[in-house]
Design a protein around this motif. Structure first.
Motif, PDB file in Angstrom:
ATOM      1  N   ASP A  72       0.912  -1.561  -0.140  1.00  0.00           N
ATOM      2  CA  ASP A  72       0.073   0.409   0.143  1.00  0.00           C
ATOM      3  C   ASP A  72       1.022   0.956  -0.058  1.00  0.00           C
ATOM      4  OD1 ASP A  72      -1.686   2.046   0.658  1.00  0.00           O
ATOM      5  OD2 ASP A  72      -2.878   0.138   1.357  1.00  0.00           O
ATOM      6  N   GLU A  73       0.289   2.209  -1.367  1.00  0.00           N
ATOM      7  CA  GLU A  73       1.479   3.579  -0.832  1.00  0.00           C
ATOM      8  C   GLU A  73       1.477   4.288   0.021  1.00  0.00           C
ATOM      9  OE1 GLU A  73       2.150   3.625  -5.521  1.00  0.00           O
ATOM     10  OE2 GLU A  73      -0.106   4.460  -4.800  1.00  0.00           O
ATOM     11  N   ALA A  79       7.825   0.195  -4.910  1.00  0.00           N
ATOM     12  CA  ALA A  79       8.875  -0.044  -6.512  1.00  0.00           C
ATOM     13  C   ALA A  79       7.625   0.059  -7.354  1.00  0.00           C
ATOM     14  CB  ALA A  79       9.342  -1.679  -6.551  1.00  0.00           C
ATOM     15  N   THR A  80       7.876   0.505  -8.528  1.00  0.00           N
ATOM     16  CA  THR A  80       7.635   0.904  -9.644  1.00  0.00           C
ATOM     17  C   THR A  80       6.479  -0.297 -10.752  1.00  0.00           C
ATOM     18  OG1 THR A  80       8.509   2.969 -10.178  1.00  0.00           O
ATOM     19  CG2 THR A  80       6.802   2.559 -11.845  1.00  0.00           C
ATOM     20  N   GLN A  81       8.230  -0.973 -10.651  1.00  0.00           N
ATOM     21  CA  GLN A  81       6.687  -2.768 -11.226  1.00  0.00           C
ATOM     22  C   GLN A  81       6.250  -3.525 -10.285  1.00  0.00           C
ATOM     23  OE1 GLN A  81       9.776  -1.155 -10.173  1.00  0.00           O
ATOM     24  NE2 GLN A  81      11.038  -2.835  -9.325  1.00  0.00           N
ATOM     25  N   GLU A  82       5.993  -2.486  -9.087  1.00  0.00           N
ATOM     26  CA  GLU A  82       4.718  -3.343  -7.818  1.00  0.00           C
ATOM     27  C   GLU A  82       3.534  -2.470  -8.185  1.00  0.00           C
ATOM     28  OE1 GLU A  82       6.780  -5.104  -4.699  1.00  0.00           O
ATOM     29  OE2 GLU A  82       6.566  -6.965  -5.648  1.00  0.00           O
ATOM     30  N   ARG A  83       3.589  -1.146  -8.577  1.00  0.00           N
ATOM     31  CA  ARG A  83       2.541  -0.253  -8.124  1.00  0.00           C
ATOM     32  C   ARG A  83       0.880  -0.771  -8.427  1.00  0.00           C
ATOM     33  NH1 ARG A  83      -0.749   3.730 -10.043  1.00  0.00           N
ATOM     34  NH2 ARG A  83      -0.790   5.097  -7.930  1.00  0.00           N
TER      35      ARG A  83
END
Length: 463
Positions: A72-73, A79-83
């Protein structure tokens, strides 16, 4: 005490695990990465990390809750690749499903437990009425004791006997009576001989289901024969020559129909502090005897400690009274048993919500709230009665946990669903400031509820 603690910990751990597993499975199904799945709080006892998903599974020392931590941000950089796997970026529908899955898992567990009990068969009392409480609604309706109820339902002017629902056990009848009393509805009973009786429960204005309510209705228990159980040494029963298995037919020429009536006659034998000799006629294995019984006099407290000296005097004979009610095994087929599990879960959920609503508006007593001490006590008692009783207890607590978590209170799953409802209606999420204010309200309400429940526990168990 050991059984109570073990049964309580097992029940709590199982129900929490099912709840959190509901969140976990739905999160995985929606493509959200789960960082940690924890049962309990405090020091970690066991820990295991899945090589496939990277999720850490943990079992902690205090089984008073659990949680599923998702990517959760709002909690940490992602990380961008896991957003795309973060919870906060999921569409509203997915977030709703993930949050609702926990309570729904508890309700689903209750359905399954009720279904298992229905399939295996449960020993229940036959719906034969005991002698009604004098002056009660049942007595006014014409109940004398010994009647067997075949069907029952909420009364209505055009209600036909076939419209009444089947009553398979005394538990079925008490459940219907409690629902009718809370709903302010009268009840119609159809007896085995075709006689119909109407119980005017609408006049009760019931606020809660307790022993006092059923005393006013007059149907406290199923018929229990007035049979003598274990006779204690040096008591009035032994002195009078009573033996285990004696069936009491009359006391002072008054016919005795059930054990409750016999207990009341014994209690009333010493109104002025001096026990009166009673003439009992008993059936001892086909031999009819007449015995003179002089009950012992004891002082029964009528209030708190300051009133114990002024308690009223009652009679006691030093023997257990009452045979086990006639029992039957209630069993359902595969589909019917599952459907009855759904119906039972729905009925218990609806009654729980109605009771909570009535407490909020002051129509039901706050004494209905129970906390961990009462739950632990019931866990131990049900476990001591056998597997069926314990599974029934688990089903009831699972329903309560599911319904409680769906309440629209911040910090609960229902509070998050309330935020999502706002988001769905307005097209924008609740602001962080708004959530902070609502969470403070939620904390206050939950602490208040837990405090009341704990006070009720202490009063109920030690008061």
């Amino acid at each position: 005490m050991v059984l109570t603690i073990a049964a309580f910990v097992l029940a709590l751990s199982l129900l929490i695990a099912i709840h959190e597993y509901g969140h976990y499975r739905m999160a995985v199904a929606c493509g959200v990465k789960v960082l940690r799945f924890s049962i309990g709080f405090g020091p970690v006892l066991l820990r295991w990390t899945s090589q496939k998903s990277g999720t850490e599974f943990a079992l902690s020392a205090l089984p008073l809750g659990g949680y599923v931590k998702m990517l959760d941000e709002r909690e940490a950089p992602v990380a961008t690749q896991e957003r795309h796997r973060a919870f906060n970026v999921q569409p509203l529908r997915s977030r709703v499903l993930i949050v609702a899955a926990g309570p729904l898992a508890n309700l689903g567990l209750a359905v399954l437990l009720y279904a298992v009990l229905n399939w295996g068969g449960v020993q229940m009392a036959v719906p034969v009425l005991g002698m009604p409480v004098p002056g009660s609604i049942a007595e006014q309706a014409g109940v004398v004791g010994g009647e067997r109820v075949s069907r029952a339902g909420f009364d209505a002017p055009d209600l036909a006997p076939d419209d009444l629902q089947s009553v398979r056990s005394f538990e079925d009848l008490t459940w219907l009576l409690s629902q009718a009393a809370l709903a302010g509805r009268d009840v119609r009973l159809l007896l085995d001989d075709g006689t119909q009786l109407r119980l005017g429960l609408a006049q009760l204005n019931a606020r809660e289901v307790d022993a006092d309510l059923f005393e006013r209705i007059g149907l406290m228990a199923p018929l229990s024969k007035p049979e003598i159980g274990d006779v204690l040494p040096e008591g009035a029963a032994q002195a009078a020559g009573l033996r285990t298995g004696d069936l009491v037919l009359s006391v002072d020429d008054l016919p005795v129909r059930d054990s409750r009536q016999l207990r009341e006659l014994i209690r009333a034998s010493a109104p002025d502090g001096v026990a009166q000799v009673q003439r009992w006629r008993v059936d001892r294995a086909g031999q009819f005897l007449v015995l003179e019984v002089r009950p012992d006099v004891v002082v029964q407290p009528v209030g708190g400690a300051e009133q114990r000296q002024a308690g009223r005097t009652v009679g006691r004979i030093g023997a257990y009274i009452g045979a086990q009610p006639e029992m039957l095994t209630v069993r359902y087929g595969p589909l019917e048993g599952l459907w009855q599990g759904v119906v039972k879960t729905w009925d218990v959920s609806a009654m729980t919500l109605k009771t909570l609503g009535r407490m909020v508006i002051g129509e039901a007593s706050l004494k209905n709230l129970s906390g961990p001490l009462t739950i632990a006590d019931y866990a131990g008692r049900s476990a001591s009665l056998g597997l069926s009783a314990y599974l029934l207890f688990l089903a009831l607590i699972s329903v309560s946990l599911g319904v409680l978590n769906l309440l629209p209170l911040p910090l609960l799953d229902g509070g998050h669903l309330m935020y999502y409802l706002w988001e769905g209606l307005t097209g924008r999420p609740v602001s962080e400031a708004g959530q902070a204010r609502l969470q403070r309200v939620g904390v206050f309400v939950l602490v208040l509820m837990m405090s009341i429940a704990l006070v009720n526990d202490v009063t109920r168990l030690f008061g």
